[in-house]
Each structure stands twice: as C-alpha cells, then as structure tokens.
Design a protein around this motif. Structure first.
Motif, mmCIF file in Angstrom:
data_model
loop_
_atom_site.group_PDB
_atom_site.id
_atom_site.type_symbol
_atom_site.label_atom_id
_atom_site.label_comp_id
_atom_site.label_asym_id
_atom_site.label_seq_id
_atom_site.Cartn_x
_atom_site.Cartn_y
_atom_site.Cartn_z
ATOM 1 N N TYR A 1 0.835 -1.283 -0.025
ATOM 2 C CA TYR A 1 0.077 -0.164 0.077
ATOM 3 C C TYR A 1 0.954 1.386 0.056
ATOM 4 N N ASP A 2 2.029 1.297 -0.695
ATOM 5 C CA ASP A 2 2.967 2.326 -0.620
ATOM 6 C C ASP A 2 3.576 2.456 -2.018
ATOM 7 N N ALA A 3 2.752 2.265 -3.269
ATOM 8 C CA ALA A 3 3.246 2.442 -4.516
ATOM 9 C C ALA A 3 4.260 3.909 -4.709
ATOM 10 N N ARG B 1 6.727 -7.894 8.113
ATOM 11 C CA ARG B 1 5.874 -6.731 7.911
ATOM 12 C C ARG B 1 4.489 -7.214 8.125
ATOM 13 N N PHE B 2 3.544 -6.362 8.778
ATOM 14 C CA PHE B 2 2.198 -6.350 8.847
ATOM 15 C C PHE B 2 1.640 -5.333 8.029
ATOM 16 N N ASP B 3 0.930 -5.772 7.036
ATOM 17 C CA ASP B 3 0.490 -4.890 5.936
ATOM 18 C C ASP B 3 -1.187 -4.783 5.774
ATOM 19 N N TYR B 4 -1.751 -3.659 6.129
ATOM 20 C CA TYR B 4 -3.201 -3.581 5.978
ATOM 21 C C TYR B 4 -3.407 -2.076 5.209
ATOM 22 N N LYS B 5 -4.666 -1.713 4.752
ATOM 23 C CA LYS B 5 -4.919 -0.719 3.968
ATOM 24 C C LYS B 5 -4.626 0.437 4.580
ATOM 25 N N LEU B 6 -4.923 0.431 6.102
ATOM 26 C CA LEU B 6 -4.691 1.711 6.724
ATOM 27 C C LEU B 6 -3.317 1.831 7.581
ATOM 28 N N ILE B 7 -2.761 0.582 7.839
ATOM 29 C CA ILE B 7 -1.501 0.730 8.732
ATOM 30 C C ILE B 7 -0.800 -0.313 8.041
ATOM 31 N N THR B 8 0.601 -0.084 7.900
ATOM 32 C CA THR B 8 1.769 -0.927 7.808
ATOM 33 C C THR B 8 2.844 -0.629 9.092
ATOM 34 N N LEU B 9 3.233 -1.911 9.339
ATOM 35 C CA LEU B 9 4.475 -2.273 10.411
ATOM 36 C C LEU B 9 5.512 -2.796 9.711
ATOM 37 N N GLY B 10 6.782 -2.494 9.768
ATOM 38 C CA GLY B 10 7.788 -3.253 8.980
ATOM 39 C C GLY B 10 8.918 -3.213 9.993
ATOM 40 N N VAL B 11 9.737 -4.176 9.832
ATOM 41 C CA VAL B 11 11.210 -4.202 10.669
ATOM 42 C C VAL B 11 12.268 -4.598 9.920
ATOM 43 N N LEU C 1 4.063 0.028 -9.471
ATOM 44 C CA LEU C 1 2.962 0.795 -9.832
ATOM 45 C C LEU C 1 1.799 0.024 -10.540
ATOM 46 N N SER C 2 2.174 -0.748 -11.368
ATOM 47 C CA SER C 2 0.991 -1.739 -12.122
ATOM 48 C C SER C 2 0.328 -2.280 -11.148
ATOM 49 N N GLY C 3 -1.330 -2.265 -11.289
ATOM 50 C CA GLY C 3 -2.098 -2.879 -10.470
ATOM 51 C C GLY C 3 -2.172 -2.791 -8.988
ATOM 52 N N CYS C 4 -1.386 -1.477 -8.626
ATOM 53 C CA CYS C 4 -1.399 -1.349 -7.037
ATOM 54 C C CYS C 4 -2.739 -1.045 -6.527
ATOM 55 N N ASN C 5 -2.689 -1.012 -5.011
ATOM 56 C CA ASN C 5 -3.939 -0.964 -4.394
ATOM 57 C C ASN C 5 -4.688 0.536 -4.306
ATOM 58 N N GLU C 6 -3.776 1.408 -4.937
ATOM 59 C CA GLU C 6 -4.307 2.929 -5.087
ATOM 60 C C GLU C 6 -4.894 3.248 -6.340
ATOM 61 N N VAL D 1 6.788 2.651 9.934
ATOM 62 C CA VAL D 1 5.411 2.785 10.394
ATOM 63 C C VAL D 1 4.560 3.787 9.298
ATOM 64 N N ARG D 2 3.625 3.155 8.631
ATOM 65 C CA ARG D 2 2.709 3.810 7.844
ATOM 66 C C ARG D 2 1.427 3.902 8.520
ATOM 67 N N ILE D 3 0.685 5.231 8.625
ATOM 68 C CA ILE D 3 -0.582 5.048 9.076
ATOM 69 C C ILE D 3 -1.354 5.894 7.934
ATOM 70 N N SER D 4 -2.172 5.403 6.948
ATOM 71 C CA SER D 4 -2.750 5.877 5.811
ATOM 72 C C SER D 4 -1.722 6.571 5.083
ATOM 73 N N GLY D 5 -1.692 7.824 4.675
ATOM 74 C CA GLY D 5 -0.402 8.285 4.180
ATOM 75 C C GLY D 5 0.472 9.090 4.679
ATOM 76 N N PHE D 6 0.520 8.873 6.179
ATOM 77 C CA PHE D 6 1.813 9.497 6.987
ATOM 78 C C PHE D 6 2.603 8.447 7.282
ATOM 79 N N TYR D 7 3.708 8.458 7.000
ATOM 80 C CA TYR D 7 4.938 7.565 7.527
ATOM 81 C C TYR D 7 6.137 8.055 8.107
ATOM 82 N N PHE D 8 6.696 7.166 8.774
ATOM 83 C CA PHE D 8 8.144 7.658 9.398
ATOM 84 C C PHE D 8 8.999 6.205 9.618
ATOM 85 N N GLY D 9 10.055 6.507 9.668
ATOM 86 C CA GLY D 9 10.887 5.224 10.185
ATOM 87 C C GLY D 9 12.250 5.335 9.874
ATOM 88 N N SER D 10 12.968 4.189 10.166
ATOM 89 C CA SER D 10 14.585 4.382 9.955
ATOM 90 C C SER D 10 14.942 2.881 9.355
#
Length: 468
Positions: A33-35, A404-414, A46-51, A431-440
């Motif tokens: 969910y981060d094309a 990672r845990f990957d869902y439409k409104l939230i993604t968590l990856g390590v 990009l092709s066939g992405c969820n957005e 960490v992604r919450i809808s369209g806001f994301y941050f991490g390292s």
C-alpha cells in the motif's frame, strides 16, 4: 579524537542535524500500500497497485554509513563522556556522509483497465558526499590536525571523493504484460531529466606517501590525481544545492549541468494455491492461498554532463611535499587546491573542459512472500553497478530482510540489513498510518554505542485506495 575542523566535523554535524546518507525506506517501500515509494525500488510496482490516485506532498530521507569508525549513541553526542566518533582499523575505508533525498510533490494515477496501466510524475532533490577507498591514517591526520607519532608510509590507488547535488523530474509508466491464471508479469520504466546543481570530485589512480615522525610533512611520489568541480568549494556544493530558496530554480531554472536518467523493472507474481480464477491484489486477502512476488530492477542509470566554461579540471602528477594542516585548509576548495599543490612541487595542468558525473546505478533484486493473511516477509538485495573510478557516487551492496504487517490503513515493518560497507547488521522500523509514514533503516545508534551509522525518514501523501 578532538574534532577541530575539516570533514570529520562536517560528518558529525550532519549526524546531529540531519544531512545524511540516503536510504530506501525498506521498512515500508516493499509494502502493498505504498506504491509512491515502491516505484523508487522498482517502477513496475505501480502496475495493479492498491491505490487509484496518490498525491505525494513531501518526504525527507536521511542516513549515514561508514567503515572508518563508530559513533556513540546519539544521546551522548555533545556530552563530555568520551569521543563522539572513534576511528578503528587500518585498512582503506569508505564513507557516505552527508547525502540527502528530498521528494517533492508528485502524483500517481492507476487505471483499472485490462493492462493495469499506471502513470506517475515526480520531483526530487538529491545530494551525496562520498569517500571511497581512502587511507584512514592520512584522513584522520588531515581532518583532525593531529601529528602522526610514528614513521608512516602507504601507497593507495583508485580512490574517489565526490560531493554532488542534483535535481530530478521523473515520468514513470508501468503495465501488466502477462495475466494468465495465477501468473502475473508487470514491467515499468521511469525516465528522468537530471539537473546538475554543483559537484566537486577528487579521484586518484596512485598516491605514494611517506611521513617522518615529528615533522608535519607528507612526501608524495608517483602522484596521479585529478580534481574537478563547477563549484568553488565542497561546502558550497551542498549549501547551494539544498538551500530552500533554490529548490524551485534547481528544478525548473538554468542548470549548471544536465543529463538523462532511467529506472527499469520487472515483477513476477504467483498465487500459490489460489487456483486460476485469482482476482486483483487488493482482493487477495479474501482468497485461499498465498502470494509470491519476485522482482528485478536497475535504477539510477545515467549521468549529468557539466559543460566547459564554468567547469574546471586540475591534473596533478609527479613528486612533491604537503603538510597536514595546509592540506586540511585547501582540499575543500578548488582554486586553493590548485594553487597549493603547484606551489609544493607537483606538476599541475589546469583547464576548462566538460565532464560527466555518473549516477549511483544499482541492481535491485527482491522476493516478497505472503505468510498468512496480512503478514508478509520481504528479502531485497541491492548491488552496486557504478564504476567507482568515474566522477560520481555509488551505493554499497546490502541484503535486507523485512517482516511486516500490511493493511490498507496501517503498515508495520522491521527491516534487518547486512551492509557490505560497514560489514555489520542494522535494524530499523517503518510505520505507515494511511498516508503518513516515518521510520528508519538503521536506528540502533539511538540505544547502542559503536554503531557505524544512523538514519531516518518521514513523509506524507494523500492516497485514494481501490474498494475491496
């Protein structure tokens, strides 16, 4: 080590204030969910992405890495408890600090047609300051101003220091080229217009140096060096390139240099146990079976040409003598460097001519497996394809495994990464919450001493997802 002046101080300030080695957003960019970010790893994503539509507003991506030494954990920087940076090892080192990846407004549109076509327009400002295959004793002496307390001799070759800032305007296109039962093949391309802002580069085929204890003089023999720049100094190359007032002009205004770049990518997806009647990816959560995707891409193909006139090259050959303090004072400035080495006995040939500064071309190979429902694991290998003896920058090989845990409104990856540059393991969090994301991609320096690097990223985009 007391950081008095020179490149060591620049590296430390960049660690504190954020101008650091560009990352790949590995915790999130391999998600479903981060094309808008995945296309920088592979445009076929990009092709066939969820957005259906994504409008990227802003993102900033920063990190550093090196094989010269280790940093104290970030909480100790500025304290009196020991050195912030500790040199280690006596082999040639490489370092990427600082660099910057600033992603500006962009838009992606995905069509719901038979070919699953997608289009994207994106804008970026990028910069990189990289030392490759440098001698550590010479480096520490020049940058710290300290004397070596013993006789010293070394011969080094094929080393490169390049500081470069450039802008990009990109157009991406992806489509599905095969859709046969559980088999899906997609291809994508990104074409870029590259605008060179400033660069400075020092590269050497050979340098033979002898140092006598108690005398701050290096005797250099059989020298074969080349120094090129369109900027007055390395400091200007970065300050002019990333100044906020110059961002618009660096994208659309007159360029010091120009060129073209390209990314190419292919993905193959197989739905295991899903039968021949598999729907689009966004419906996969409702199907029996699992998704396996393999991908291959080559990114950052291309170069920027700086034309003669305001672009100068200095060739240094022969024998001469240098001092650590004087070299520290003059190595960051083109004009001073030219005058200094000429006055110290070297043969110097100065001229104005065109040069090409090459992009950090990389091969990116990945595999993504759906373990169960919304839980995935990804493995991505990045390999350098750039010639490090050219003017330009390059990445270093790395292997990253990301559960990672990957869902439409939230993604968590390590992301867990092995870096061939530092030869260490890095652990991050995305960490992604809808369209806001941050991490390292590399965050252990927050809690642990003796880390070779650190980084972080954050950004915001507006997604319109497809209905499941």
């Amino acid at each position: 080590m007391v950081c008095k002046k020179g490149i060591s101080c620049i590296a430390l300030l960049c660690l504190i204030f954020g101008s650091t080695y560009a990352q790949r957003n590995m915790g999130l960019a391999t998600g479903s969910y981060d094309a808008i970010n995945a296309m920088y790893l592979n445009p076929a994503s990009l092709s066939g992405c969820n957005e259906k539509i994504v409008v990227n507003l802003f993102s900033l991506n920063m990190a550093l890495d090196n094989s010269l030494g280790t940093f104290s954990k970030l909480g100790n920087i500025g304290s009196s408890n020991g050195d912030a940076f500790k040199f280690s090892g006596d082999q040639p080192f490489s370092m990427v600090v600082p660099a910057l990846d600033l992603r500006l407004p962009a838009i992606m549109i995905s069509l719901n047609d038979k070919l699953k076509q997608s289009f994207a327009v994106n804008f970026r400002i990028r910069g990189m300051n990289q030392f490759n295959h440098f001698d550590p004793t010479l480096y520490s002496t020049v940058t710290s101003g300290n004397h070596i307390d013993q006789d010293y001799h070394f011969t080094t070759n094929n080393f490169n220091w390049t500081a470069h800032v450039w802008s990009e305007i990109g157009l991406s296109y992806a489509l599905q080229v095969l859709d046969k039962g559980p088999h899906k093949v997609k291809a994508g391309i990104t074409l870029r217009y590259l605008g060179g802002v400033d660069y400075l580069s020092l590269k050497g085929k050979n340098l033979d140096i002898t140092y006598k204890q108690g005398n701050d003089t290096f005797y250099a023999q059989h020298s074969d060096l080349e120094f090129a720049s369109n900027a007055i100094s390395a400091d200007n190359a970065f300050k002019n390139g990333v100044d906020a007032s110059g961002i618009f002009s660096s994208l659309f205004g007159a360029k010091a240099g120009s060129g073209f770049g390209m990314d190419l990518g292919v993905t193959y997806t197989y739905y295991i146990g899903g039968g021949d009647d598999i729907g689009p990816p966004q419906l996969m959560q409702k199907q029996d079976g699992h998704r396996l995707t393999a991908s291959v891409a080559v990114t950052d193909i291309g170069s920027i040409k700086y034309k003669e006139g305001k672009n100068f090259v200095v060739n240094v050959a022969g024998d001469g003598h240098l001092t650590g303090k004087e070299l520290s004072d003059n190595v960051n400035n083109y004009t001073q460097f030219k005058d200094y080495v000429a006055a110290r006995g070297f043969q110097v040939d100065t001229n104005s001519k065109a040069t090409k500064v090459y992009m950090p071309t990389s091969l990116i190979v990945g595999a993504d497996y759906q373990i169960w429902k919304k839980f995935y694991v990804n493995a991505t290998y990045i390999a350098n394809l750039a010639n490090r003896q050219n003017y330009g920058n390059s990445y270093y090989n790395q292997l990253t495994v990301t559960p990672r845990f990957d869902y439409k409104l939230i993604t968590l990856g390590v992301p867990v990464t092995y870096s061939s540059l530092a030869k260490d393991v890095k652990v991050g969090l995305g960490v992604r919450i809808s369209g806001f994301y941050f991490g390292s991609d590399d965050m252990l320096a927050l809690i642990n001493d003796n880390q070779h690097g650190f980084g972080f990223y954050f950004g915001f985009y507006v997604p319109i997802f497809r209905k499941a």
